[in-house]
Design a protein around this motif. Structure first.
Motif, PDB file in Angstrom:
ATOM      1  N   THR A 210      -0.136  12.789  15.493  1.00 18.41           N
ATOM      2  CA  THR A 210       0.992  12.415  14.649  1.00 18.41           C
ATOM      3  C   THR A 210       0.496  12.115  13.243  1.00 18.41           C
ATOM      4  OG1 THR A 210       2.093  11.459  16.564  1.00 18.41           O
ATOM      5  CG2 THR A 210       2.895  10.777  14.402  1.00 18.41           C
ATOM      6  N   SER A 211       1.103  12.723  12.235  1.00 23.02           N
ATOM      7  CA  SER A 211       0.704  12.451  10.849  1.00 23.02           C
ATOM      8  C   SER A 211       1.690  11.479  10.213  1.00 23.02           C
ATOM      9  CB  SER A 211       0.650  13.750  10.039  1.00 23.02           C
ATOM     10  OG  SER A 211       1.929  14.355   9.979  1.00 23.02           O
ATOM     11  N   GLY A 212       1.320  10.951   9.058  1.00 22.28           N
ATOM     12  CA  GLY A 212       2.196  10.034   8.343  1.00 22.28           C
ATOM     13  C   GLY A 212       1.809   8.580   8.461  1.00 22.28           C
ATOM     14  N   PHE A 213       0.680   8.267   9.110  1.00 21.62           N
ATOM     15  CA  PHE A 213       0.217   6.889   9.175  1.00 21.62           C
ATOM     16  C   PHE A 213      -0.285   6.458   7.790  1.00 21.62           C
ATOM     17  CE2 PHE A 213      -1.141   6.895  13.952  1.00 21.62           C
ATOM     18  CZ  PHE A 213       0.188   7.032  14.317  1.00 21.62           C
ATOM     19  N   SER A 214      -0.066   5.195   7.450  1.00 24.40           N
ATOM     20  CA  SER A 214      -0.580   4.654   6.190  1.00 24.40           C
ATOM     21  C   SER A 214      -2.063   4.308   6.341  1.00 24.40           C
ATOM     22  CB  SER A 214       0.197   3.399   5.804  1.00 24.40           C
ATOM     23  OG  SER A 214      -0.074   2.343   6.729  1.00 24.40           O
ATOM     24  N   GLU A 215      -2.730   4.104   5.220  1.00 28.23           N
ATOM     25  CA  GLU A 215      -4.139   3.703   5.269  1.00 28.23           C
ATOM     26  C   GLU A 215      -4.285   2.370   5.999  1.00 28.23           C
ATOM     27  OE1 GLU A 215      -6.109   3.684   1.528  1.00 28.23           O
ATOM     28  OE2 GLU A 215      -5.552   5.742   1.017  1.00 28.23           O
ATOM     29  N   GLU A 216      -3.319   1.475   5.794  1.00 28.70           N
ATOM     30  CA  GLU A 216      -3.373   0.168   6.456  1.00 28.70           C
ATOM     31  C   GLU A 216      -3.262   0.322   7.974  1.00 28.70           C
ATOM     32  OE1 GLU A 216      -1.404   0.925   3.900  1.00 28.70           O
ATOM     33  OE2 GLU A 216      -2.389  -0.242   2.304  1.00 28.70           O
ATOM     34  N   GLN A 217      -2.402   1.231   8.430  1.00 30.22           N
ATOM     35  CA  GLN A 217      -2.259   1.462   9.867  1.00 30.22           C
ATOM     36  C   GLN A 217      -3.527   2.060  10.459  1.00 30.22           C
ATOM     37  OE1 GLN A 217       1.365   3.822   9.613  1.00 30.22           O
ATOM     38  NE2 GLN A 217       2.514   2.225  10.692  1.00 30.22           N
ATOM     39  N   ILE A 218      -4.131   3.006   9.752  1.00 27.36           N
ATOM     40  CA  ILE A 218      -5.376   3.609  10.227  1.00 27.36           C
ATOM     41  C   ILE A 218      -6.473   2.562  10.299  1.00 27.36           C
ATOM     42  CG2 ILE A 218      -7.169   5.308   9.703  1.00 27.36           C
ATOM     43  CD1 ILE A 218      -4.959   7.060   8.469  1.00 27.36           C
ATOM     44  N   ASP A 219      -6.541   1.701   9.288  1.00 22.81           N
ATOM     45  CA  ASP A 219      -7.544   0.624   9.287  1.00 22.81           C
ATOM     46  C   ASP A 219      -7.328  -0.317  10.469  1.00 22.81           C
ATOM     47  OD1 ASP A 219      -8.741   1.602   7.017  1.00 22.81           O
ATOM     48  OD2 ASP A 219      -7.720   0.218   5.646  1.00 22.81           O
ATOM     49  N   GLU A 220      -6.067  -0.630  10.759  1.00 22.91           N
ATOM     50  CA  GLU A 220      -5.768  -1.528  11.878  1.00 22.91           C
ATOM     51  C   GLU A 220      -6.186  -0.905  13.209  1.00 22.91           C
ATOM     52  OE1 GLU A 220      -1.966  -3.936  13.871  1.00 22.91           O
ATOM     53  OE2 GLU A 220      -1.790  -3.086  11.853  1.00 22.91           O
ATOM     54  N   LEU A 221      -5.912   0.376  13.389  1.00 24.69           N
ATOM     55  CA  LEU A 221      -6.328   1.063  14.615  1.00 24.69           C
ATOM     56  C   LEU A 221      -7.844   1.150  14.707  1.00 24.69           C
ATOM     57  CD1 LEU A 221      -3.722   3.992  14.767  1.00 24.69           C
ATOM     58  CD2 LEU A 221      -3.760   1.917  16.166  1.00 24.69           C
ATOM     59  N   SER A 222      -8.496   1.353  13.560  1.00 20.22           N
ATOM     60  CA  SER A 222      -9.960   1.432  13.546  1.00 20.22           C
ATOM     61  C   SER A 222     -10.589   0.115  13.994  1.00 20.22           C
ATOM     62  CB  SER A 222     -10.441   1.799  12.140  1.00 20.22           C
ATOM     63  OG  SER A 222     -11.847   1.919  12.103  1.00 20.22           O
ATOM     64  N   ILE A 223     -10.070  -0.984  13.489  1.00 21.01           N
ATOM     65  CA  ILE A 223     -10.584  -2.309  13.890  1.00 21.01           C
ATOM     66  C   ILE A 223     -10.357  -2.530  15.381  1.00 21.01           C
ATOM     67  CG2 ILE A 223     -10.204  -4.795  13.632  1.00 21.01           C
ATOM     68  CD1 ILE A 223      -9.505  -4.180  10.660  1.00 21.01           C
ATOM     69  N   LEU A 224      -9.183  -2.179  15.861  1.00 23.89           N
ATOM     70  CA  LEU A 224      -8.851  -2.363  17.274  1.00 23.89           C
ATOM     71  C   LEU A 224      -9.751  -1.511  18.169  1.00 23.89           C
ATOM     72  CD1 LEU A 224      -6.883  -3.806  19.169  1.00 23.89           C
ATOM     73  CD2 LEU A 224      -5.293  -1.902  18.858  1.00 23.89           C
TER      74      LEU A 224
END
Length: 267
Positions: free
Chosen positions: A99-113
């Motif tokens: 799925t595309s359209g994630f914000s940088e903040e959302q990607i960062d949150e998933l990366s931390i998780l």
């Protein structure tokens, strides 16, 4: 080893192709689907290409609690795909996100998780291997051709613009190119937006028309020459080799990577 997969978004065109691929791979086992409209039904009820009675959940948390899964594949939309991916990672289920359209903040949150849970996650703006190579070639070219514009073309059902592929291409180009303002210093738009979007001086143009699937060209300009790098997907079948590779690779990872190039042998 069999990889048990939960699929989010089974009714879409990408979901349909993914089901075909997963059911034809002997070491993949599709064990459940998440779909907001068909709770309690089976996949055969909504997709007659599948003969198996694979359960459908409308609640992702319930699905991840009840179903033993190794990988969650998200082919939904940004608004719900982010929440589903978070839930999967919280349940220590590896995730492959198309799925595309994630914000940088959302990607960062998933990366931390992902790192906290030591669980693999691949976010792939494009699963077509040719498109991934197109992006990598563009990164190489930008070192020598800093004047560049991107034209991306997709079907008229796509809701985000520019595409995730265009954004990922820009990200890679920025790694090789010094930021600069392109075009005439006094240029102006008679119609607002005529010059496209502007990211770090790179102009991006998005087309949305019926008949298109997924297409992108990157045009580099220099004195007396142009370099064009182009990729076309004419059918969603073109994404399946990359999706298959991502599913196989993500189970051996303990962090998030953004872009399929991180799992390709391109050195």
């Amino acid at each position: 080893m069999t990889i048990n997969i939960v699929l989010g978004g089974p009714r879409g065109k990408m979901g349909t192709e993914a089901i075909k691929m997963m059911t034809n791979e002997p070491h993949f086992q599709l064990v459940a689907c998440i779909d907001r409209k068909n709770n309690g039904k089976t996949l055969h009820d909504i997709q007659h290409i599948c003969d198996e009675n694979i359960p459908i959940f409308d609640d992702a948390a319930s699905c991840f609690q009840e179903i033993k899964a190794d990988v969650y594949v998200d082919l939904t939309v940004p608004q719900i795909g982010f929440e589903y991916a978070k839930l999967a990672l919280e349940h220590h289920i590896c995730s492959v996100i198309g799925t595309s359209g994630f914000s940088e903040e959302q990607i960062d949150e998933l990366s931390i998780l992902a790192e906290q849970n030591k669980t693999g996650c691949i976010i792939a703006p494009n699963f077509a291997l040719g498109a991934v190579l197109m992006m990598l070639f563009s990164k190489m070219a930008a070192k020598y051709f800093p004047d560049v514009e991107i034209i991306e073309k997709h079907h008229d059902k796509k809701i985000d613009a520019p595409s995730g592929t265009a954004l990922k291409t820009i990200d890679l180009i920025k790694q090789s190119r010094t930021s600069k303002i392109q075009g005439h210093p006094d240029e102006y738009e008679i119609i607002e937006g005529a010059r496209g979007g502007d990211v770090d001086g790179i102009r991006v143009h998005s087309m949305r028309l019926p008949g298109l699937v997924a297409h992108q060209e990157i045009v580099f300009g220099s004195k007396s020459q142009l370099l064009t790098i182009k990729h076309d997907s004419f059918h969603r079948e073109s994404f399946m080799d990359g999706l298959k590779l991502a599913i196989e690779k993500v189970t051996h990872m303990q962090k998030l990577v953004y872009g399929l190039e991180h799992v390709l042998d391109v050195e």
